[in-house]
Write an enzyme that holds these catalytic residues in place. Structure first.
Site, PDB file in Angstrom:
ATOM      1  N   ARG A  31      -0.448   2.186  -5.905  1.00 31.01           N
ATOM      2  CA  ARG A  31       0.388   0.980  -5.958  1.00 31.01           C
ATOM      3  C   ARG A  31       0.354   0.317  -7.334  1.00 31.01           C
ATOM      4  NH1 ARG A  31      -0.411  -4.684  -3.173  1.00 31.01           N
ATOM      5  NH2 ARG A  31       1.750  -5.358  -2.901  1.00 31.01           N
ATOM      6  N   ASN A  70       1.440  -9.696  -6.357  1.00 31.49           N
ATOM      7  CA  ASN A  70       0.112  -9.189  -6.737  1.00 31.49           C
ATOM      8  C   ASN A  70      -1.072 -10.027  -6.232  1.00 31.49           C
ATOM      9  OD1 ASN A  70       1.269  -7.066  -8.105  1.00 31.49           O
ATOM     10  ND2 ASN A  70       1.153  -8.047 -10.128  1.00 31.49           N
ATOM     11  N   HIS A  98       3.561  -1.116  -9.473  1.00 24.11           N
ATOM     12  CA  HIS A  98       3.700  -2.506  -9.914  1.00 24.11           C
ATOM     13  C   HIS A  98       3.654  -2.625 -11.432  1.00 24.11           C
ATOM     14  CE1 HIS A  98       2.906  -4.910  -5.970  1.00 24.11           C
ATOM     15  NE2 HIS A  98       3.624  -3.839  -5.745  1.00 24.11           N
ATOM     16  N   HIS A 121       3.613   4.607   1.455  1.00 22.72           N
ATOM     17  CA  HIS A 121       3.041   3.812   2.546  1.00 22.72           C
ATOM     18  C   HIS A 121       2.480   4.684   3.661  1.00 22.72           C
ATOM     19  CE1 HIS A 121       5.495  -0.036   1.300  1.00 22.72           C
ATOM     20  NE2 HIS A 121       4.596   0.322   0.398  1.00 22.72           N
TER      21      HIS A 121
HETATM   22  C1  HEM Z   1      10.344  -0.096  -1.380  1.00 21.14           C
HETATM   23  C2  HEM Z   1       9.860  -1.272  -1.705  1.00 21.14           C
HETATM   24  C3  HEM Z   1       8.428  -1.620  -1.472  1.00 21.14           C
HETATM   25  C4  HEM Z   1       7.988  -2.751  -0.875  1.00 21.14           C
HETATM   26  C5  HEM Z   1       8.829  -3.894  -0.342  1.00 21.14           C
HETATM   27  C6  HEM Z   1       6.554  -2.669  -0.826  1.00 21.14           C
HETATM   28  C7  HEM Z   1       5.726  -3.657  -0.321  1.00 21.14           C
HETATM   29  C8  HEM Z   1       4.375  -3.505  -0.090  1.00 21.14           C
HETATM   30  C9  HEM Z   1       3.537  -4.497   0.531  1.00 21.14           C
HETATM   31  C10 HEM Z   1       3.996  -5.864   0.986  1.00 21.14           C
HETATM   32  C11 HEM Z   1       2.308  -3.972   0.622  1.00 21.14           C
HETATM   33  C12 HEM Z   1       1.085  -4.651   1.232  1.00 21.14           C
HETATM   34  C13 HEM Z   1       0.543  -5.682   0.269  1.00 21.14           C
HETATM   35  C14 HEM Z   1      -0.367  -6.685   0.948  1.00 21.14           C
HETATM   36  O1  HEM Z   1      -0.035  -7.116   2.053  1.00 21.14           O
HETATM   37  O2  HEM Z   1      -1.395  -7.043   0.356  1.00 21.14           O
HETATM   38  C15 HEM Z   1       2.344  -2.659   0.053  1.00 21.14           C
HETATM   39  C16 HEM Z   1       1.282  -1.822  -0.033  1.00 21.14           C
HETATM   40  C17 HEM Z   1       1.314  -0.609  -0.667  1.00 21.14           C
HETATM   41  N1  HEM Z   1       2.379  -0.107  -1.402  1.00 21.14           N
HETATM   42 FE1  HEM Z   1       4.269  -0.757  -1.330  1.00 21.14          FE
HETATM   43  N2  HEM Z   1       6.150  -1.495  -1.382  1.00 21.14           N
HETATM   44  C18 HEM Z   1       7.263  -0.828  -1.795  1.00 21.14           C
HETATM   45  C19 HEM Z   1       7.288   0.370  -2.479  1.00 21.14           C
HETATM   46  C20 HEM Z   1       6.159   1.041  -2.879  1.00 21.14           C
HETATM   47  C21 HEM Z   1       6.142   2.121  -3.831  1.00 21.14           C
HETATM   48  C22 HEM Z   1       7.368   2.623  -4.598  1.00 21.14           C
HETATM   49  C23 HEM Z   1       4.856   2.542  -3.933  1.00 21.14           C
HETATM   50  C24 HEM Z   1       4.263   3.615  -4.798  1.00 21.14           C
HETATM   51  C25 HEM Z   1       4.945   4.500  -5.481  1.00 21.14           C
HETATM   52  C26 HEM Z   1       4.078   1.736  -3.015  1.00 21.14           C
HETATM   53  C27 HEM Z   1       2.744   1.887  -2.759  1.00 21.14           C
HETATM   54  C28 HEM Z   1       2.007   1.092  -1.908  1.00 21.14           C
HETATM   55  C29 HEM Z   1       0.665   1.414  -1.462  1.00 21.14           C
HETATM   56  C30 HEM Z   1      -0.070   2.705  -1.728  1.00 21.14           C
HETATM   57  C31 HEM Z   1       0.218   0.329  -0.699  1.00 21.14           C
HETATM   58  C32 HEM Z   1      -1.154   0.128  -0.068  1.00 21.14           C
HETATM   59  C33 HEM Z   1      -2.077  -0.542  -1.089  1.00 21.14           C
HETATM   60  C34 HEM Z   1      -3.498  -0.808  -0.637  1.00 21.14           C
HETATM   61  O3  HEM Z   1      -3.879  -0.469   0.480  1.00 21.14           O
HETATM   62  O4  HEM Z   1      -4.250  -1.371  -1.454  1.00 21.14           O
HETATM   63  N3  HEM Z   1       4.895   0.820  -2.433  1.00 21.14           N
HETATM   64  N4  HEM Z   1       3.626  -2.403  -0.386  1.00 21.14           N
END
Ligand code: HEM
Ligand SMILES: *[C@@H]1O[C@H](CO)[C@@H](O)[C@H](O)[C@H]1NC(C)=O
Length: 346
Positions: free
Chosen positions: A81, A113, A85, A212
């Site tokens: 992630r 973030n 970002h 995800h």
């Molecule tokens: C399509 C639009 C996207 C949205 C709206 C989105 C939104 C989010 C949100 C809200 C979270 C949880 C954050 C939290 O609640 O603390 C999350 C987690 C995550 N996102 Fe996305 N995301 C998107 C695309 C992506 C992309 C493109 C990647 C990587 C290439 C990605 C990788 C991740 C990963 C791996 C997590 C888990 C992080 C952790 O467990 O520490 N996301 N995302």
């Protein structure tokens, strides 16, 4: 012909190596080998960028990752992630790693973030080891790209040839972070717009959302779906009922903002295509996940179905889209710098 191509690539590498060596000795002396006029003198990014200057770079990254991820599997998700970002805010330039200082307003406290993004200590450890092995050679932006790939591989996902040679920014953008990273309650047209702005299309959106398949989200990121999706005090009707019920115990209507739930509850630490299967069953955690299927765009709907059916197809496209995302406005050549410490400019 193959022979010639191979030889000329070697020559290019040698020139790049000489150019970086010479530039250390003679900082004012600049080359423009390919006449690209990009300020750097050589073109783009390429996988062999550190072949001569730091051949062990990826091995060092991988050894730190192996330790960190075996201690805490979620770290793979957090690092993946971080690269996303980083790239969506003024390009893949490690701007996200900068701490507050007299000249920097850190991106770490932006809405997407704050209380959420993590993994900085692991990046610090990788950087410290690389500075010992090859001082001021490997950029923090490339470390983020290498860590994203390594984290994917160590979680069971695909490997890809990774173009390298990014430099690090001397600036960060808090407003860029607030404005360019999509929110979890985004509509599908919204998500498509945010990705298009970065030069990414619907195929990239669906494939990269497949990230995800690992990691977690906080209650604040999916509460709206549970209790008041459309301002009518009703849950999101696309959310499967038993899944909805189990989520309400983790995420009450008020309080518990930081309680976490896996994005892919069936296999939270395994990089696979389960994420897409869950979406088909109404068990995508975020609104932004489920709308890829239900948001009335035929193309993304078909892709979700295809990736749910064929993991190989997903892996293949994920790899391609990660390379594409990694190409978002990199600083190259003499633009930017190689930070000694990823948290501050030199
Ligand atoms: C399509 C639009 C996207 C949205 C709206 C989105 C939104 C989010 C949100 C809200 C979270 C949880 C954050 C939290 O609640 O603390 C999350 C987690 C995550 N996102 Fe996305 N995301 C998107 C695309 C992506 C992309 C493109 C990647 C990587 C290439 C990605 C990788 C991740 C990963 C791996 C997590 C888990 C992080 C952790 O467990 O520490 N996301 N995302
Ligand atoms: C998403 O959430 C924000 C903040 O909670 C809210 O202002 C916005 O209206 C929501 N957007 C949608 C599409 O529901």
């Amino acid at each position: 012909m193959t022979f010639l191509v191979g030889k000329s690539m070697d020559l290019i590498m040698l020139m790049v190596f000489l150019s970086s060596t010479l530039s250390l000795a003679h900082p004012g002396f600049t080359f423009d080998w390919f006449g690209g006029g990009n300020g750097g003198g050589y073109y783009g990014l390429f996988p062999e960028f550190y072949q001569y200057s730091c051949p062990q770079a990826n091995d060092i990254v991988m050894s730190v990752l192996e330790k960190a991820i075996s201690k805490e599997p979620r770290m793979a998700a957090s690092l993946l992630r971080l690269h996303f970002h980083d790239c969506f805010v003024q390009g893949c330039d490690a701007s996200i790693l900068l701490d507050d200082s007299t000249t920097i307003v850190s991106e770490k406290r932006s809405n997407p973030n704050r209380n959420s993004i993590r993994g900085f200590e692991v990046i610090d450890e990788i950087k410290a080891r690389l500075e010992e092995a090859c001082p001021q050679i490997v950029s923090c932006a490339d470390i983020l790209a290498l860590a994203a790939r390594g984290s994917t591989v160590l979680s069971g996902g695909p490997y890809w040839e990774l173009p390298l040679g990014r430099k690090d920014s001397k600036t960060a953008s808090l407003s860029g972070s607030n404005n360019n990273i999509p929110a979890p309650n985004s509509t599908l047209p919204n998500l498509i717009t945010f990705f298009n702005r970065q030069g990414l299309d619907e195929v990239d959106l669906v494939a990269l959302s497949g990230s995800h398949t690992i990691g977690v989200a906080r209650c604040v990121s999916f509460r709206q779906r549970l209790y008041n999706q459309n301002g009518n005090n009703q849950p999101d009707e696309t959310l499967e009922r038993t899944y909805h019920y189990s989520l309400t115990s983790v995420c009450p209507q008020s309080g518990g903002d930081n309680n976490i739930s896996p994005l892919d509850f069936a296999s939270p630490a395994k990089f696979d295509n389960t994420y897409f299967k869950l979406i088909l069953w109404g068990k995508g955690l975020l609104n932004s996940d489920e709308v890829l299927l239900t948001g009335n765009v035929g193309k993304t709907m078909e892709l979700v179905k295809s990736y749910a059916k064929d993991e190989g197809l997903f892996f293949n496209q994920f790899a391609k889209s990660m390379v594409k995302m990694g190409y978002i406005s990199p600083l190259t050549g003499y633009n930017g710098e190689v930070r000694k410490n990823c948290r501050r400019i030199n």
